[in-house]
Each structure stands twice: as structure tokens, then as C-alpha cells.
Design an enzyme around this catalytic site. Structure first.
Site, PDB file in Angstrom:
ATOM      1  N   TYR A  63       0.872  -1.181   0.000  1.00  0.00           N
ATOM      2  CA  TYR A  63       0.000   0.000   0.000  1.00  0.00           C
ATOM      3  C   TYR A  63       0.908   1.230   0.000  1.00  0.00           C
ATOM      4  O   TYR A  63       1.586   1.521   0.980  1.00  0.00           O
ATOM      5  CB  TYR A  63      -0.923   0.023   1.216  1.00  0.00           C
ATOM      6  CG  TYR A  63      -1.909  -1.132   1.291  1.00  0.00           C
ATOM      7  CD1 TYR A  63      -2.281  -1.848   0.158  1.00  0.00           C
ATOM      8  CD2 TYR A  63      -2.482  -1.495   2.500  1.00  0.00           C
ATOM      9  CE1 TYR A  63      -3.187  -2.897   0.229  1.00  0.00           C
ATOM     10  CE2 TYR A  63      -3.399  -2.546   2.580  1.00  0.00           C
ATOM     11  CZ  TYR A  63      -3.738  -3.236   1.434  1.00  0.00           C
ATOM     12  OH  TYR A  63      -4.635  -4.276   1.510  1.00  0.00           O
ATOM     13  N   PHE A 213     -13.112  -5.487   1.504  1.00  0.00           N
ATOM     14  CA  PHE A 213     -14.196  -4.707   0.900  1.00  0.00           C
ATOM     15  C   PHE A 213     -15.511  -4.909   1.672  1.00  0.00           C
ATOM     16  O   PHE A 213     -16.584  -5.140   1.063  1.00  0.00           O
ATOM     17  CB  PHE A 213     -14.409  -5.081  -0.576  1.00  0.00           C
ATOM     18  CG  PHE A 213     -13.291  -4.703  -1.508  1.00  0.00           C
ATOM     19  CD1 PHE A 213     -12.326  -3.773  -1.139  1.00  0.00           C
ATOM     20  CD2 PHE A 213     -13.195  -5.266  -2.782  1.00  0.00           C
ATOM     21  CE1 PHE A 213     -11.287  -3.416  -2.014  1.00  0.00           C
ATOM     22  CE2 PHE A 213     -12.179  -4.911  -3.659  1.00  0.00           C
ATOM     23  CZ  PHE A 213     -11.233  -3.997  -3.268  1.00  0.00           C
ATOM     24  N   PRO A 214     -15.501  -4.834   3.015  1.00  0.00           N
ATOM     25  CA  PRO A 214     -16.733  -5.059   3.774  1.00  0.00           C
ATOM     26  C   PRO A 214     -17.809  -4.022   3.460  1.00  0.00           C
ATOM     27  O   PRO A 214     -18.996  -4.293   3.626  1.00  0.00           O
ATOM     28  CB  PRO A 214     -16.273  -4.942   5.239  1.00  0.00           C
ATOM     29  CG  PRO A 214     -15.034  -4.089   5.181  1.00  0.00           C
ATOM     30  CD  PRO A 214     -14.366  -4.477   3.891  1.00  0.00           C
ATOM     31  N   LEU A 215     -17.372  -2.848   2.981  1.00  0.00           N
ATOM     32  CA  LEU A 215     -18.330  -1.793   2.625  1.00  0.00           C
ATOM     33  C   LEU A 215     -18.478  -1.670   1.112  1.00  0.00           C
ATOM     34  O   LEU A 215     -19.095  -0.727   0.621  1.00  0.00           O
ATOM     35  CB  LEU A 215     -17.866  -0.446   3.204  1.00  0.00           C
ATOM     36  CG  LEU A 215     -17.697  -0.403   4.718  1.00  0.00           C
ATOM     37  CD1 LEU A 215     -17.075   0.922   5.165  1.00  0.00           C
ATOM     38  CD2 LEU A 215     -19.043  -0.617   5.402  1.00  0.00           C
ATOM     39  N   GLY A 216     -17.879  -2.606   0.398  1.00  0.00           N
ATOM     40  CA  GLY A 216     -17.971  -2.567  -1.065  1.00  0.00           C
ATOM     41  C   GLY A 216     -16.691  -2.093  -1.723  1.00  0.00           C
ATOM     42  O   GLY A 216     -16.588  -2.073  -2.943  1.00  0.00           O
ATOM     43  N   PHE A 218     -13.772   0.183  -3.302  1.00  0.00           N
ATOM     44  CA  PHE A 218     -13.579   1.496  -3.941  1.00  0.00           C
ATOM     45  C   PHE A 218     -14.906   2.146  -4.334  1.00  0.00           C
ATOM     46  O   PHE A 218     -14.987   3.355  -4.477  1.00  0.00           O
ATOM     47  CB  PHE A 218     -12.660   1.361  -5.167  1.00  0.00           C
ATOM     48  CG  PHE A 218     -11.264   0.945  -4.800  1.00  0.00           C
ATOM     49  CD1 PHE A 218     -10.386   1.850  -4.216  1.00  0.00           C
ATOM     50  CD2 PHE A 218     -10.825  -0.358  -5.000  1.00  0.00           C
ATOM     51  CE1 PHE A 218      -9.100   1.479  -3.844  1.00  0.00           C
ATOM     52  CE2 PHE A 218      -9.545  -0.744  -4.645  1.00  0.00           C
ATOM     53  CZ  PHE A 218      -8.672   0.173  -4.061  1.00  0.00           C
ATOM     54  N   THR A 219     -15.936   1.320  -4.526  1.00  0.00           N
ATOM     55  CA  THR A 219     -17.275   1.857  -4.801  1.00  0.00           C
ATOM     56  C   THR A 219     -18.186   1.376  -3.678  1.00  0.00           C
ATOM     57  O   THR A 219     -18.787   0.310  -3.773  1.00  0.00           O
ATOM     58  CB  THR A 219     -17.815   1.319  -6.147  1.00  0.00           C
ATOM     59  OG1 THR A 219     -16.753   1.314  -7.090  1.00  0.00           O
ATOM     60  CG2 THR A 219     -18.966   2.139  -6.656  1.00  0.00           C
ATOM     61  N   LEU A 221     -21.017   0.285  -1.094  1.00  0.00           N
ATOM     62  CA  LEU A 221     -22.331  -0.301  -1.379  1.00  0.00           C
ATOM     63  C   LEU A 221     -23.412   0.770  -1.500  1.00  0.00           C
ATOM     64  O   LEU A 221     -23.453   1.701  -0.693  1.00  0.00           O
ATOM     65  CB  LEU A 221     -22.730  -1.229  -0.230  1.00  0.00           C
ATOM     66  CG  LEU A 221     -21.847  -2.448   0.019  1.00  0.00           C
ATOM     67  CD1 LEU A 221     -22.193  -3.081   1.366  1.00  0.00           C
ATOM     68  CD2 LEU A 221     -22.039  -3.450  -1.111  1.00  0.00           C
TER      69      LEU A 221
HETATM   70  N1  LIG Z   1      -6.503  -9.119   0.771  1.00  0.00           N
HETATM   71  C1  LIG Z   1      -6.824  -8.301  -0.200  1.00  0.00           C
HETATM   72  O1  LIG Z   1      -6.659  -8.596  -1.385  1.00  0.00           O
HETATM   73  C2  LIG Z   1      -7.435  -6.960   0.133  1.00  0.00           C
HETATM   74  C3  LIG Z   1      -7.994  -6.198  -0.919  1.00  0.00           C
HETATM   75  C4  LIG Z   1      -8.570  -4.981  -0.577  1.00  0.00           C
HETATM   76  C5  LIG Z   1      -8.584  -4.534   0.737  1.00  0.00           C
HETATM   77  N2  LIG Z   1      -8.004  -5.298   1.720  1.00  0.00           N
HETATM   78  C6  LIG Z   1      -8.047  -4.865   3.134  1.00  0.00           C
HETATM   79  O2  LIG Z   1      -9.397  -4.689   3.486  1.00  0.00           O
HETATM   80  C7  LIG Z   1      -9.574  -3.404   4.101  1.00  0.00           C
HETATM   81  C8  LIG Z   1     -10.971  -2.884   3.850  1.00  0.00           C
HETATM   82  O3  LIG Z   1     -11.188  -2.720   2.471  1.00  0.00           O
HETATM   83  P1  LIG Z   1     -11.298  -1.304   1.764  1.00  0.00           P
HETATM   84  O4  LIG Z   1     -10.803  -0.236   2.674  1.00  0.00           O
HETATM   85  O5  LIG Z   1     -10.663  -1.409   0.436  1.00  0.00           O
HETATM   86  O6  LIG Z   1     -12.836  -1.203   1.468  1.00  0.00           O
HETATM   87  P2  LIG Z   1     -14.135  -0.940   2.399  1.00  0.00           P
HETATM   88  O7  LIG Z   1     -13.769  -1.000   3.837  1.00  0.00           O
HETATM   89  O8  LIG Z   1     -15.174  -1.848   1.870  1.00  0.00           O
HETATM   90  O9  LIG Z   1     -14.549   0.511   1.960  1.00  0.00           O
HETATM   91  C9  LIG Z   1     -13.707   1.593   1.970  1.00  0.00           C
HETATM   92  C10 LIG Z   1     -14.369   2.704   1.175  1.00  0.00           C
HETATM   93  O10 LIG Z   1     -15.575   3.078   1.843  1.00  0.00           O
HETATM   94  C11 LIG Z   1     -15.501   4.451   2.216  1.00  0.00           C
HETATM   95  N3  LIG Z   1     -16.101   4.539   3.563  1.00  0.00           N
HETATM   96  C12 LIG Z   1     -15.640   4.000   4.711  1.00  0.00           C
HETATM   97  N4  LIG Z   1     -16.471   4.252   5.729  1.00  0.00           N
HETATM   98  C13 LIG Z   1     -17.485   4.974   5.212  1.00  0.00           C
HETATM   99  C14 LIG Z   1     -18.656   5.549   5.752  1.00  0.00           C
HETATM  100  N5  LIG Z   1     -18.944   5.415   7.055  1.00  0.00           N
HETATM  101  N6  LIG Z   1     -19.483   6.242   4.933  1.00  0.00           N
HETATM  102  C15 LIG Z   1     -19.211   6.374   3.614  1.00  0.00           C
HETATM  103  N7  LIG Z   1     -18.114   5.851   3.039  1.00  0.00           N
HETATM  104  C16 LIG Z   1     -17.254   5.157   3.828  1.00  0.00           C
HETATM  105  C17 LIG Z   1     -14.053   4.817   2.194  1.00  0.00           C
HETATM  106  O11 LIG Z   1     -13.884   6.184   1.876  1.00  0.00           O
HETATM  107  P3  LIG Z   1     -13.380   7.276   2.973  1.00  0.00           P
HETATM  108  O12 LIG Z   1     -11.905   7.118   3.085  1.00  0.00           O
HETATM  109  O13 LIG Z   1     -13.816   8.560   2.363  1.00  0.00           O
HETATM  110  O14 LIG Z   1     -14.104   6.970   4.240  1.00  0.00           O
HETATM  111  C18 LIG Z   1     -13.535   3.927   1.078  1.00  0.00           C
HETATM  112  O15 LIG Z   1     -13.796   4.519  -0.171  1.00  0.00           O
HETATM  113  C19 LIG Z   1      -8.473  -2.555   3.462  1.00  0.00           C
HETATM  114  O16 LIG Z   1      -8.206  -1.414   4.238  1.00  0.00           O
HETATM  115  C20 LIG Z   1      -7.337  -3.550   3.386  1.00  0.00           C
HETATM  116  O17 LIG Z   1      -6.662  -3.584   4.649  1.00  0.00           O
HETATM  117  C21 LIG Z   1      -7.450  -6.504   1.427  1.00  0.00           C
END
Ligand SMILES: NC(=O)c1ccc[n+]([C@@H]2O[C@H](COP(=O)([O-])OP(=O)(O)OC[C@H]3O[C@@H](n4cnc5c(N)ncnc54)[C@H](OP(=O)(O)O)[C@@H]3O)[C@@H](O)[C@H]2O)c1
Length: 294
Positions: A63, A213-216, A218-219, A221
Site C-alpha cells: 500500500y 471490501f466489507p463496505l464494497g 472502492f465503490t 455499497l
Molecule cells: N486481501 C486483499 O486482497 C485486500 C484487498 C482490498 C482490501 N483489503 C483490506 O481490506 C480493508 C478494507 O477494504 P477497503 O478499505 O478497500 O474497502 P471498504 O472498507 O469496503 O470501503 C472503503 C471505502 O468506503 C468508504 N467509507 C468507509 N467508511 C465509510 C462511511 N462510514 N461512509 C461512507 N463511506 C465510507 C471509504 O472512503 P473514505 O476514506 O472517504 O471513508 C472507502 O472509499 C483494506 O483497508 C485492506 O486492509 C485486502
């Protein structure tokens, strides 16, 4: 005691962690590449997460690259004894930010040393081998060679526990013949439910499942049903998505990612939300809607 205890705990290696943690990927620059616009804000998000009781942070040295781990070190080193930092290896970045497989012995060994140096640790608590057989999702194929390298690094004392990411049930079963696998990190959320049966099998084996991607991702949910449920519960859609995951299975450890202190607070407050069986059933219907749309 922390209010996050409300969501319960689960085993991660030889530690027990709170079921809601934090994913650090959003702390790098756009496209998870380069430095963030506001480094001080990134440091503040991490400090607030830990102050609120987060004891599980997910990261990787790819990252940035390196940037996110360096920010974690700046914000939190020396680390609290009860903080578990989980990292992942097996990719590198090209000069445009592309994700390139890096699963050779030399690359994996380098990645472990990069993580140790940038996080300021002598030993990494949990390292996930992230399959790059297909960058977009799990694909069958042998992970024996890279996993054997990681098991060697574990024997050398550089890595305490090993997990797998972006993998199939067969790859986990095969992997367990090489070394203990303490967690699986795959894509999973309200609408992306390919791993339903896998999660149940891992729960029966006492293995943590960490949905990325618990919240979906980069895009984030978006769904009329989700918004409607959130309105009725006086919560936000993201809180409902996280509460649904917390209720989905006791071996799920959440790592929602955000670069925003307000979103962090909102996400952690999901521990206060209880979904009734009727609401869970309504939300379960979302996965069917997605399947029908494909
Ligand atoms: N093993 C793998 O291949 C892999 C791949 C991807 C990710 N990961 C891990 O999984 C973790 C979680 O995934 P992720 O961060 O990519 O995706 P995520 O947690 O599903 O979602 C993050 C996105 O949601 C937005 N967000 C977060 N909280 C919000 C809220 N309360 N209201 C509105 N938007 C919100 C964030 O933007 P803002 O910054 O504006 O809040 C960001 O755009 C990563 O941090 C990483 O450690 C692992």
C-alpha cells in the site's frame, strides 16, 4: 473495557482481538499509490482508531508502496502490547501503481523484511499470503511453493502466524499441510457472498474469516433496500452493512477502511446496532438481487 467489546472477540493466531478492527489501505494516496494528500489526517485516524479500542489493524507494505506502513509506525510506534497488526505479501507495484505478482522466494523474503523495517517490528504477528494467481478473485492453482517460503520465514522467527488471502477452500486445505492457517481474507460483503459455505466451514474449524471490501471497497455499497433499512433504524447504510457482517458469523473479523475520522467513528458505532431476524432476512435478499442482475 471498550464499547467495541459489545461486538465480541475472536481468536487470531495466539491473540484474541475485538471483532471490529480497521483496514489501513485507504491511508495511501489515490489508487493506493503514493502519499496521502493529508498525512497528519492519516496519522490522526489511526490514533483515534486505537483510542476507541481497535486492536486489529490490517495493512500491507504494497500500500503506497511502503507509505501506509510508515504512517502506521509514525502514528502508533511503540505499539500497545494488545495491538495485532496483520500484513500481506506477494504483490509489488509498478511505476504506474499497477499490481504485479511477486511470489518468488526472493520477493516474498524481501516483502517480509520490508514490512518489518517499515512497521518497526522484529516479528510480524500475522502475514497473509495473498494469492496473485488472479488479482481479481480466488483461482484454483497450487500455492505450495510460496507458502513453503512463508513457512520457512515463520521457522526463522520473522513471522508468528500465517494466513491466506484471495483463496479457495481447496487452497486452504492444501495449505494446512504446510503450516497452520490462522485466518482467511477474501472479498465478502452484503452483496458479494460467494464464500457463504466457506465461512461456515472455517467457523467450524475455529479459523477467523476477514472480509475485505466489507463496505464494497472502492465503490461503497449502494442500494435502495440498504438505505431504507438504515433510515428505519436511524443508522447509516455503512453501519447496517457492518452490523449485518457482525451478525453473519462469529468468526468474522471486520476491517472497514477509511481515511476519514468521521467515517471511522460512524463505522465503529455499528457495534451498537442490533438487526432483527426480519431485517437480516430483508438484507439477505440483496445478494439475490445481485445474482439476478448478472
Ligand atoms: N486481501 C486483499 O486482497 C485486500 C484487498 C482490498 C482490501 N483489503 C483490506 O481490506 C480493508 C478494507 O477494504 P477497503 O478499505 O478497500 O474497502 P471498504 O472498507 O469496503 O470501503 C472503503 C471505502 O468506503 C468508504 N467509507 C468507509 N467508511 C465509510 C462511511 N462510514 N461512509 C461512507 N463511506 C465510507 C471509504 O472512503 P473514505 O476514506 O472517504 O471513508 C472507502 O472509499 C483494506 O483497508 C485492506 O486492509 C485486502
Amino acid at each position: 473495557m471498550s464499547r467495541l467489546d459489545k461486538a465480541g472477540h475472536f481468536t487470531l493466531g495466539d491473540r484474541t482481538v475485538r471483532r471490529i478492527g480497521y483496514g489501513a489501505m485507504q491511508l495511501a494516496g489515490p489508487g493506493v499509490f503514493g502519499p496521502p494528500k493529508d498525512r497528519a489526517a492519516a496519522v490522526a485516524v489511526l490514533r483515534e482508531a486505537v483510542e476507541q479500542g481497535v486492536d486489529h489493524i490490517d495493512t500491507s507494505d504494497f500500500y503506497g508502496p511502503h507509505v501506509t506502513n510508515q504512517i502506521i509506525r509514525e502514528a502508533l510506534h511503540p505499539y500497545r502490547d494488545d495491538l495485532t497488526i496483520v500484513t500481506k505479501i506477494s504483490a509489488r507495484r509498478d511505476d504506474k501503481g499497477g499490481w504485479i505478482p511477486a511470489m518468488s522466494r526472493a520477493e516474498l523474503t524481501q516483502a517480509v523484511h520490508d514490512n518489518l523495517r517499515n512497521l518497526g517490528l522484529d516479528v510480524l504477528q500475522v502475514v497473509n499470503l495473498r494469492s496473485m494467481l488472479d488479482v481479481h478473485g480466488p483461482r484454483e492453482g497450487s500455492l505450495e511453493e510460496p507458502l513453503a517460503v512463508l513457512a520457512d520465514l515463520q521457522r526463522q522467527g520473522l513471522v508468528r502466524h500465517v494466513g491466506l488471502s484471495n483463496v479457495t477452500p481447496k487452497q486452504v486445505a492444501d495449505g494446512r499441510r504446510i503450516c497452520p492457517i490462522v485466518c482467511v481474507q477474501n472479498q465478502y460483503n452484503l452483496v458479494h457472498r460467494d464464500d457463504d459455505a466457506f465461512i461456515a466451514a472455517l467457523a467450524a474449524a475455529g479459523t477467523a474469516y476477514v472480509p475485505f471490501f466489507p463496505l464494497g471497497g472502492f465503490t461503497p455499497l449502494q442500494s435502495a433496500t440498504l438505505s431504507d433499512v438504515a433510515r428505519r433504524l436511524d443508522a447509516t447504510p455503512m453501519q447496517v452493512a457492518l452490523a449485518w457482517l457482525l451478525q453473519r458469523s462469529p468468526n468474522l473479523l471486520l476491517i472497514p477502511g477509511t481515511s476519514s475520522p468521521a467515517h471511522l467513528r460512524e463505522n465503529l458505532a455499528a457495534v451498537d446496532l442490533q438487526l432483527s431476524p426480519a431485517v437480516v432476512a430483508e438484507l439477505d435478499g440483496l445478494a439475490g438481487e445481485r445474482a439476478a442482475a448478472h
